[in-house]
Design an enzyme around this catalytic site. Sequence first.
Site, PDB file in Angstrom:
ATOM      1  N   GLU A 138       0.962  -1.199   0.264  1.00  0.00           N
ATOM      2  CA  GLU A 138      -0.112   0.049   0.094  1.00  0.00           C
ATOM      3  C   GLU A 138       1.042   1.186   0.287  1.00  0.00           C
ATOM      4  O   GLU A 138       2.051   0.974   0.352  1.00  0.00           O
ATOM      5  CB  GLU A 138      -0.850   0.164   1.325  1.00  0.00           C
ATOM      6  CG  GLU A 138      -1.712  -1.266   1.257  1.00  0.00           C
ATOM      7  CD  GLU A 138      -2.585  -1.140   2.468  1.00  0.00           C
ATOM      8  OE1 GLU A 138      -2.763  -0.208   3.260  1.00  0.00           O
ATOM      9  OE2 GLU A 138      -3.611  -2.131   2.592  1.00  0.00           O
ATOM     10  N   GLY A 142       5.561  -1.161   2.458  1.00  0.00           N
ATOM     11  CA  GLY A 142       6.007  -1.895   1.490  1.00  0.00           C
ATOM     12  C   GLY A 142       6.615  -3.190   2.496  1.00  0.00           C
ATOM     13  O   GLY A 142       5.846  -4.157   2.288  1.00  0.00           O
ATOM     14  N   ASP A 255       5.981 -18.922   2.123  1.00  0.00           N
ATOM     15  CA  ASP A 255       6.768 -20.296   2.094  1.00  0.00           C
ATOM     16  C   ASP A 255       6.912 -20.891   0.856  1.00  0.00           C
ATOM     17  O   ASP A 255       7.915 -21.577   0.587  1.00  0.00           O
ATOM     18  CB  ASP A 255       6.547 -21.160   3.334  1.00  0.00           C
ATOM     19  CG  ASP A 255       6.575 -20.460   4.706  1.00  0.00           C
ATOM     20  OD1 ASP A 255       7.331 -19.301   4.943  1.00  0.00           O
ATOM     21  OD2 ASP A 255       5.997 -21.232   5.640  1.00  0.00           O
ATOM     22  N   ARG A 258       8.347 -17.559  -2.027  1.00  0.00           N
ATOM     23  CA  ARG A 258       9.707 -17.156  -1.977  1.00  0.00           C
ATOM     24  C   ARG A 258      10.696 -17.805  -2.819  1.00  0.00           C
ATOM     25  O   ARG A 258      11.546 -17.463  -3.751  1.00  0.00           O
ATOM     26  CB  ARG A 258      10.173 -16.843  -0.491  1.00  0.00           C
ATOM     27  CG  ARG A 258       9.673 -15.490   0.008  1.00  0.00           C
ATOM     28  CD  ARG A 258       9.822 -15.252   1.256  1.00  0.00           C
ATOM     29  NE  ARG A 258       9.288 -14.017   1.668  1.00  0.00           N
ATOM     30  CZ  ARG A 258       9.040 -13.400   2.968  1.00  0.00           C
ATOM     31  NH1 ARG A 258       9.356 -14.190   3.690  1.00  0.00           N
ATOM     32  NH2 ARG A 258       8.438 -12.248   3.086  1.00  0.00           N
ATOM     33  N   SER A 331      10.316 -22.085   6.383  1.00  0.00           N
ATOM     34  CA  SER A 331      10.320 -20.500   6.440  1.00  0.00           C
ATOM     35  C   SER A 331      11.719 -19.875   6.114  1.00  0.00           C
ATOM     36  O   SER A 331      12.019 -19.106   5.522  1.00  0.00           O
ATOM     37  CB  SER A 331       9.483 -20.049   7.440  1.00  0.00           C
ATOM     38  OG  SER A 331       8.334 -20.393   7.698  1.00  0.00           O
ATOM     39  N   GLU A 381       8.356  -9.590  -3.122  1.00  0.00           N
ATOM     40  CA  GLU A 381       8.171 -11.102  -1.950  1.00  0.00           C
ATOM     41  C   GLU A 381       9.181 -10.689  -1.025  1.00  0.00           C
ATOM     42  O   GLU A 381       9.420 -11.775  -0.563  1.00  0.00           O
ATOM     43  CB  GLU A 381       8.253 -12.306  -2.725  1.00  0.00           C
ATOM     44  CG  GLU A 381       7.394 -12.453  -3.834  1.00  0.00           C
ATOM     45  CD  GLU A 381       5.810 -12.862  -3.205  1.00  0.00           C
ATOM     46  OE1 GLU A 381       4.895 -11.977  -3.438  1.00  0.00           O
ATOM     47  OE2 GLU A 381       5.670 -13.813  -2.308  1.00  0.00           O
ATOM     48  N   GLY A 382       9.450  -9.774  -0.375  1.00  0.00           N
ATOM     49  CA  GLY A 382      10.283  -9.390   0.651  1.00  0.00           C
ATOM     50  C   GLY A 382      11.615  -8.980   0.032  1.00  0.00           C
ATOM     51  O   GLY A 382      12.295  -9.749  -0.825  1.00  0.00           O
TER      52      GLY A 382
HETATM   53  C1  LIG Z   1       7.855  -4.320 -10.275  1.00  0.00           C
HETATM   54  C2  LIG Z   1       7.244  -4.407  -8.697  1.00  0.00           C
HETATM   55  C3  LIG Z   1       6.357  -5.454  -8.702  1.00  0.00           C
HETATM   56  C4  LIG Z   1       5.743  -5.420  -7.351  1.00  0.00           C
HETATM   57  N1  LIG Z   1       4.732  -6.629  -7.291  1.00  0.00           N
HETATM   58  C5  LIG Z   1       4.051  -6.705  -6.158  1.00  0.00           C
HETATM   59  C6  LIG Z   1       2.931  -7.447  -6.284  1.00  0.00           C
HETATM   60  O1  LIG Z   1       2.609  -8.106  -7.080  1.00  0.00           O
HETATM   61  N2  LIG Z   1       2.090  -7.277  -5.084  1.00  0.00           N
HETATM   62  C7  LIG Z   1       2.553  -6.358  -3.846  1.00  0.00           C
HETATM   63  O2  LIG Z   1       1.832  -6.828  -2.927  1.00  0.00           O
HETATM   64  N3  LIG Z   1       3.916  -5.816  -4.166  1.00  0.00           N
HETATM   65  C8  LIG Z   1       4.624  -5.855  -4.999  1.00  0.00           C
HETATM   66  N4  LIG Z   1       5.688  -5.168  -5.294  1.00  0.00           N
HETATM   67  C9  LIG Z   1       6.006  -4.204  -3.900  1.00  0.00           C
HETATM   68  C10 LIG Z   1       7.121  -4.721  -3.277  1.00  0.00           C
HETATM   69  O3  LIG Z   1       6.935  -5.846  -2.455  1.00  0.00           O
HETATM   70  C11 LIG Z   1       7.728  -4.015  -2.304  1.00  0.00           C
HETATM   71  O4  LIG Z   1       8.484  -2.791  -3.275  1.00  0.00           O
HETATM   72  C12 LIG Z   1       8.613  -4.337  -1.292  1.00  0.00           C
HETATM   73  O5  LIG Z   1       7.961  -5.074  -0.388  1.00  0.00           O
HETATM   74  C13 LIG Z   1       9.483  -3.214  -0.575  1.00  0.00           C
HETATM   75  O6  LIG Z   1       8.699  -2.326  -0.316  1.00  0.00           O
HETATM   76  P1  LIG Z   1       9.052  -0.616  -0.473  1.00  0.00           P
HETATM   77  O7  LIG Z   1       9.306  -0.483  -1.815  1.00  0.00           O
HETATM   78  O8  LIG Z   1       7.892   0.124   0.076  1.00  0.00           O
HETATM   79  O9  LIG Z   1      10.352  -0.448   0.355  1.00  0.00           O
HETATM   80  P2  LIG Z   1      10.543  -0.266   1.849  1.00  0.00           P
HETATM   81  O10 LIG Z   1      10.063  -1.104   2.584  1.00  0.00           O
HETATM   82  O11 LIG Z   1      10.321   1.692   2.150  1.00  0.00           O
HETATM   83  O12 LIG Z   1      12.218  -0.485   1.996  1.00  0.00           O
HETATM   84  C14 LIG Z   1      13.193   0.552   1.603  1.00  0.00           C
HETATM   85  C15 LIG Z   1      14.484   0.010   1.905  1.00  0.00           C
HETATM   86  O13 LIG Z   1      14.730  -0.190   3.360  1.00  0.00           O
HETATM   87  C16 LIG Z   1      15.209  -1.586   3.689  1.00  0.00           C
HETATM   88  N5  LIG Z   1      14.238  -1.888   4.954  1.00  0.00           N
HETATM   89  C17 LIG Z   1      12.815  -1.824   5.304  1.00  0.00           C
HETATM   90  N6  LIG Z   1      12.648  -2.316   6.437  1.00  0.00           N
HETATM   91  C18 LIG Z   1      14.030  -2.629   7.003  1.00  0.00           C
HETATM   92  C19 LIG Z   1      14.372  -3.214   8.235  1.00  0.00           C
HETATM   93  N7  LIG Z   1      13.578  -3.357   9.008  1.00  0.00           N
HETATM   94  N8  LIG Z   1      15.631  -3.504   8.229  1.00  0.00           N
HETATM   95  C20 LIG Z   1      16.556  -3.230   7.299  1.00  0.00           C
HETATM   96  N9  LIG Z   1      16.126  -2.764   6.192  1.00  0.00           N
HETATM   97  C21 LIG Z   1      14.945  -2.339   6.031  1.00  0.00           C
HETATM   98  C22 LIG Z   1      14.649  -2.411   2.414  1.00  0.00           C
HETATM   99  O14 LIG Z   1      14.910  -3.633   2.435  1.00  0.00           O
HETATM  100  C23 LIG Z   1      14.650  -1.539   1.197  1.00  0.00           C
HETATM  101  O15 LIG Z   1      16.165  -1.593   1.019  1.00  0.00           O
HETATM  102  C24 LIG Z   1       6.079  -4.895  -6.342  1.00  0.00           C
HETATM  103  C25 LIG Z   1       7.342  -3.951  -6.642  1.00  0.00           C
HETATM  104  C26 LIG Z   1       7.802  -3.612  -7.537  1.00  0.00           C
HETATM  105  C27 LIG Z   1       8.803  -2.812  -7.868  1.00  0.00           C
END
Ligand SMILES: Cc1cc2nc3c(=O)[nH]c(=O)nc-3n(C[C@H](O)[C@H](O)[C@H](O)COP(=O)(O)OP(=O)(O)OC[C@H]3O[C@@H](n4cnc5c(N)ncnc54)[C@H](O)[C@@H]3O)c2cc1C
Length: 404
Positions: A138, A142, A255, A258, A331, A381-382
């Site tokens: 959302e 992320g 699980d 990934r 996991s 997917e994380g």
């Molecule tokens: C092309 C594309 C396709 C996608 N497809 C899907 C989909 O089909 N369905 C869906 O639901 N989502 C989808 N996503 C979303 C994707 O899962 C998220 O982008 C991803 O989970 C990361 O979230 P964020 O981009 O908000 O980054 P953020 O969560 O803001 O993270 C930014 C950076 O901070 C790091 N970080 C965050 N928390 C921590 C922590 N606790 N410790 C250390 N480092 C941390 C992250 O690793 C990253 O490097 C897609 C994204 C893209 C770009």
Amino acid sequence: MTINLEDPKRLRPLRDQVHQVAMNMLRPISRKYDLAEHEYPKELDMLAAMADGLAESGAGEGAGATGVRRDGGGDDKTVKNGSNMASVMSVAEMCWGDVGLTLAMPRQGLGNSAIASVANDEQLERFKGTWASMAITEPSFGSDSAQVSTTATKDGDEYVLNGEKIFVTSGERSDSVVVWATLDKSLGRAAIKSFVVPKSTPGLKVERLEHKLGIRASDTAVITFTDCRVPAANLLGSPEINVSEGFAGAMATFDNTRPLVAAMAVGCARAALDLTRELLTKAGVTIDYDRPAVTQSAAAARFLQLEADWEGAYLLTLQAAWMADNRQPNSLQASMAKAKAGRVGSDVTLSCVELCASVGYEEGELLEKWARDSKILDIFEGTQQIQQLIVARRVLGLSSAELK
Ligand SMILES: Cc1cc2nc3c(=O)[nH]c(=O)nc-3n(C[C@H](O)[C@H](O)[C@H](O)COP(=O)(O)OP(=O)(O)OC[C@H]3O[C@@H](n4cnc5c(N)ncnc54)[C@H](O)[C@@H]3O)c2cc1C
């Protein structure tokens, strides 16, 4: 028990068949749909129909996203390679062909994997043949999927969904979306449930598509839900909010998915390695697998190092799938595979560009494209960092509250 590091013999014909498909049907249109972002790859319709036919006949066991269902139990304790193994092997081969096109394959969405993982038998039958995307992310989060704020409010025999989902892979083209929503935000993770929402449902709207660095053949959509009503029977898993179970229900999907994403990275990196070996050989570099790397040219030594790293990612991916096939909790291994393969996918493809230099960088070959395509596999997917966090928590025996 002995460990056999070779590909499972029974699945080699499937792997070889999928490899042929990737080479003859995906590679020829790979660049076309990289350049024509958002254009539907109509060639995939025939391929998807073939995959459906194979699945229907039972011959294509596990050859895609729906192959991740775990057996329901029983007394059979025989060690086996089943549909999870078949899925990771075939997905890796498809991504050897093209990651974006693989993600765009009709009826092979991550939502299909979610349905296969957690749906009950009635739902499995009802959602058979749907093409399901997966909507977790959302605008407000992320990585931290416990922050889901899309709401699902029970009203008679229906749930009413409200919220916004972003970055939904295949969000425009799929027939339905598996949406994560909370039944009650005050009850935390345990209240997060997933719902299968057909795209024709009033209140569901695809708002826009994203432009991306890579996997341009795959559409990535923003979808809003405004008083969107779905039958209560579309909730996947248990409707009860079991606070002691926490996030376990919803997270079970990961699980199984990934290892699939890890397999995508393995396939893409393999493509880069295969082409780089060919180009290096043409350029007069000899790669000798029987001599220590330090006695060979710098390019050959680097190549051997990349292959060794790839092998580690591949074996971890097979291990995670094998555990799923044998009903073992995986996991930790699923996150290890995703972390390693996600990193290896990016490192290997970019290093191959480096090794081939100008030929790697220009569009005459697909190396530069694979370097762009692979990056997403270390994000969705994380992310890499989140997988490492999960591994650290499991190894150290710490909860998510204790290690953030
Ligand atoms: C092309 C594309 C396709 C996608 N497809 C899907 C989909 O089909 N369905 C869906 O639901 N989502 C989808 N996503 C979303 C994707 O899962 C998220 O982008 C991803 O989970 C990361 O979230 P964020 O981009 O908000 O980054 P953020 O969560 O803001 O993270 C930014 C950076 O901070 C790091 N970080 C965050 N928390 C921590 C922590 N606790 N410790 C250390 N480092 C941390 C992250 O690793 C990253 O490097 C897609 C994204 C893209 C770009």
